[in-house]
Design a protein around this motif. Structure first.
Motif, mmCIF file in Angstrom:
data_model
loop_
_atom_site.group_PDB
_atom_site.id
_atom_site.type_symbol
_atom_site.label_atom_id
_atom_site.label_comp_id
_atom_site.label_asym_id
_atom_site.label_seq_id
_atom_site.Cartn_x
_atom_site.Cartn_y
_atom_site.Cartn_z
ATOM 1 N N UNK A 1 39.539 49.800 45.016
ATOM 2 C CA UNK A 1 39.244 48.457 44.515
ATOM 3 C C UNK A 1 39.648 48.267 43.056
ATOM 4 N N UNK A 2 39.793 49.360 42.331
ATOM 5 C CA UNK A 2 39.991 49.284 40.890
ATOM 6 C C UNK A 2 41.392 48.792 40.527
ATOM 7 N N UNK A 3 41.460 47.900 39.561
ATOM 8 C CA UNK A 3 42.735 47.423 39.020
ATOM 9 C C UNK A 3 43.142 48.209 37.776
ATOM 10 N N UNK A 4 42.169 48.815 37.099
ATOM 11 C CA UNK A 4 42.450 49.584 35.882
ATOM 12 C C UNK A 4 41.490 50.764 35.811
ATOM 13 N N UNK A 5 42.029 51.924 35.409
ATOM 14 C CA UNK A 5 41.261 53.160 35.344
ATOM 15 C C UNK A 5 41.598 53.853 34.028
ATOM 16 N N UNK A 6 40.576 54.371 33.347
ATOM 17 C CA UNK A 6 40.822 55.019 32.050
ATOM 18 C C UNK A 6 40.243 56.418 32.008
ATOM 19 N N UNK A 7 41.089 57.369 31.617
ATOM 20 C CA UNK A 7 40.638 58.721 31.322
ATOM 21 C C UNK A 7 40.082 58.724 29.897
ATOM 22 N N UNK A 8 38.799 58.979 29.766
ATOM 23 C CA UNK A 8 38.157 58.972 28.452
ATOM 24 C C UNK A 8 38.443 60.233 27.645
ATOM 25 N N UNK A 9 39.004 61.245 28.310
ATOM 26 C CA UNK A 9 39.288 62.523 27.638
ATOM 27 C C UNK A 9 38.034 63.085 26.974
ATOM 28 N N UNK A 10 36.959 63.050 27.727
ATOM 29 C CA UNK A 10 35.667 63.540 27.264
ATOM 30 C C UNK A 10 35.013 64.389 28.338
ATOM 31 N N UNK A 11 34.213 65.344 27.926
ATOM 32 C CA UNK A 11 33.263 65.962 28.847
ATOM 33 C C UNK A 11 31.992 65.127 28.775
ATOM 34 N N UNK A 12 31.655 64.506 29.889
ATOM 35 C CA UNK A 12 30.567 63.526 29.905
ATOM 36 C C UNK A 12 29.226 64.146 30.264
ATOM 37 N N UNK A 13 29.214 65.051 31.242
ATOM 38 C CA UNK A 13 27.932 65.495 31.762
ATOM 39 C C UNK A 13 27.892 66.977 32.079
ATOM 40 N N UNK A 14 26.665 67.469 32.165
ATOM 41 C CA UNK A 14 26.371 68.816 32.652
ATOM 42 C C UNK A 14 25.860 68.673 34.082
ATOM 43 N N UNK A 15 26.564 69.287 34.994
ATOM 44 C CA UNK A 15 26.262 69.192 36.417
ATOM 45 C C UNK A 15 25.477 70.444 36.808
ATOM 46 N N UNK A 16 24.189 70.252 37.126
ATOM 47 C CA UNK A 16 23.359 71.418 37.448
ATOM 48 C C UNK A 16 23.768 72.004 38.785
ATOM 49 N N UNK A 17 24.147 73.257 38.764
ATOM 50 C CA UNK A 17 24.629 73.949 39.951
ATOM 51 C C UNK A 17 23.488 74.154 40.939
ATOM 52 N N UNK A 18 23.804 74.000 42.232
ATOM 53 C CA UNK A 18 22.801 74.278 43.262
ATOM 54 C C UNK A 18 22.340 73.060 44.025
ATOM 55 N N UNK A 19 23.199 72.041 44.130
ATOM 56 C CA UNK A 19 22.841 70.837 44.885
ATOM 57 C C UNK A 19 23.015 71.011 46.380
ATOM 58 N N UNK B 1 43.845 57.892 40.541
ATOM 59 C CA UNK B 1 43.808 56.817 41.531
ATOM 60 C C UNK B 1 43.204 57.377 42.806
ATOM 61 N N UNK B 2 43.072 56.561 43.819
ATOM 62 C CA UNK B 2 42.349 57.007 45.014
ATOM 63 C C UNK B 2 43.044 58.176 45.694
ATOM 64 N N UNK B 3 44.372 58.263 45.559
ATOM 65 C CA UNK B 3 45.103 59.350 46.198
ATOM 66 C C UNK B 3 44.850 60.691 45.515
ATOM 67 N N UNK B 4 44.330 60.658 44.290
ATOM 68 C CA UNK B 4 43.995 61.909 43.594
ATOM 69 C C UNK B 4 42.962 62.720 44.363
ATOM 70 N N UNK B 5 42.164 62.048 45.188
ATOM 71 C CA UNK B 5 41.069 62.711 45.879
ATOM 72 C C UNK B 5 41.493 63.383 47.182
ATOM 73 N N UNK C 1 37.796 49.751 27.270
ATOM 74 C CA UNK C 1 38.455 48.462 27.032
ATOM 75 C C UNK C 1 38.325 47.574 28.269
ATOM 76 N N UNK C 2 37.150 47.601 28.861
ATOM 77 C CA UNK C 2 36.836 46.751 30.001
ATOM 78 C C UNK C 2 37.540 47.194 31.287
ATOM 79 N N UNK C 3 37.928 48.467 31.368
ATOM 80 C CA UNK C 3 38.556 48.967 32.589
ATOM 81 C C UNK C 3 37.563 48.955 33.749
ATOM 82 N N UNK C 4 38.092 48.920 34.960
ATOM 83 C CA UNK C 4 37.222 48.913 36.142
ATOM 84 C C UNK C 4 36.515 50.245 36.334
ATOM 85 N N UNK C 5 37.199 51.335 36.009
ATOM 86 C CA UNK C 5 36.618 52.664 36.170
ATOM 87 C C UNK C 5 36.937 53.502 34.932
ATOM 88 N N UNK C 6 35.928 54.202 34.456
ATOM 89 C CA UNK C 6 36.067 55.153 33.351
ATOM 90 C C UNK C 6 35.699 56.533 33.894
#
Length: 253
Positions: free
Chosen positions: A186-204, A142-146, A111-116
């Protein structure tokens, strides 16, 4: 794939002499069969078959360059500068989307959020499931989550291009942690999509250079949260890791 003049999403893939893994990523994007993304390949002057692959897949690749760089984060900064989408997303060579309809679902839910954001899972080089991530995805971000580290993979973090910072090049391995924090600030709005988006290949990089990665991570967290808060957050790490290992064993069985 029709190339939009102002796409919904710019997918940026940095690579170097990794043709086999790059092919997986490109084919995963191709399988989405959408007309609202652009794919940007930033290659560090590879000497393997990368350029032949790019030529073979040029109908999928919107923009690309191949030149020497100062490391992966310098390449990712070049990708940011080349991007024209509303959002940007980084998929490293070898990373793939969780399923073939995920981008349509993301576009429908936003819905046009700054971060998904959403989740990612670890996979082996053959694409088979390895484990869930050892950090729990925050229900609200939010940024403090990190303060507890990279709680969201950058492969599952869509940031509006107009607020996306450049990566700091003094960090060679974990600059994505610093980048995510600065983007969230910087973000004014952030949305949790409640989705698994990607497969992260192990070994970076952060897996192959664990000591250096931990040192950089420490430096980033102290700079953002202060020494005391970082110390307190690190006291929780052994318990979090143990819980993750138990969960991984349970899923495997």
């Amino acid at each position: 794939m029709t190339r939009p003049s102002y796409p919904f999403l710019s997918i940026i893939t940095a690579c170097y002499n990794d043709c086999e893994n790059l092919k997986k990523t490109i084919e995963s994007i191709e399988a989405q069969q959408v007309d609202f993304v652009e794919l940007i390949i930033v290659d560090g002057a590879s000497t393997d078959d990368t350029l032949h692959l790019i030529e073979a897949k040029k109908q999928i690749i919107t923009k690309w360059l191949s030149e020497k760089d100062k490391g992966v984060y310098n390449a990712m900064n070049k990708g940011i500068e080349m991007a024209s989408g509303e959002y940007i997303l980084f998929l490293n060579a070898g990373d793939t989307f969780y399923n073939s309809s995920i981008l349509r679902t993301i576009k429908m839910r936003h819905k046009n959020e700054d971060i998904l954001y959403g989740n990612a899972v670890f996979v082996n080089k053959d694409g088979s499931f390895k484990s869930p991530r050892h950090k729990s995805l925050p229900s609200e971000l939010n940024w403090k989550s990190f303060k507890n580290g990279m709680v969201v993979c950058h492969q599952a973090l869509l940031v509006k291009r107009i607020i996306a910072p450049h990566y700091l090049l003094q960090y060679k391995i974990t600059s994505d942690l610093d980048w995510a924090i600065r983007a969230l600030k910087k973000a004014q709005s952030v949305k949790n999509l409640n989705l698994t988006i990607s497969n992260f290949q192990f070994g970076g990089m952060s897996d192959s250079q664990k000591k250096e990665a931990l040192l950089e991570r420490w430096q980033i967290l102290v700079s953002q949260f202060g020494l005391l808060n970082t110390l307190l957050a690190h006291l929780k790490i052994p318990f979090t890791y143990t819980a993750w290992k138990i969960q991984s064993l349970y899923k495997r069985n």
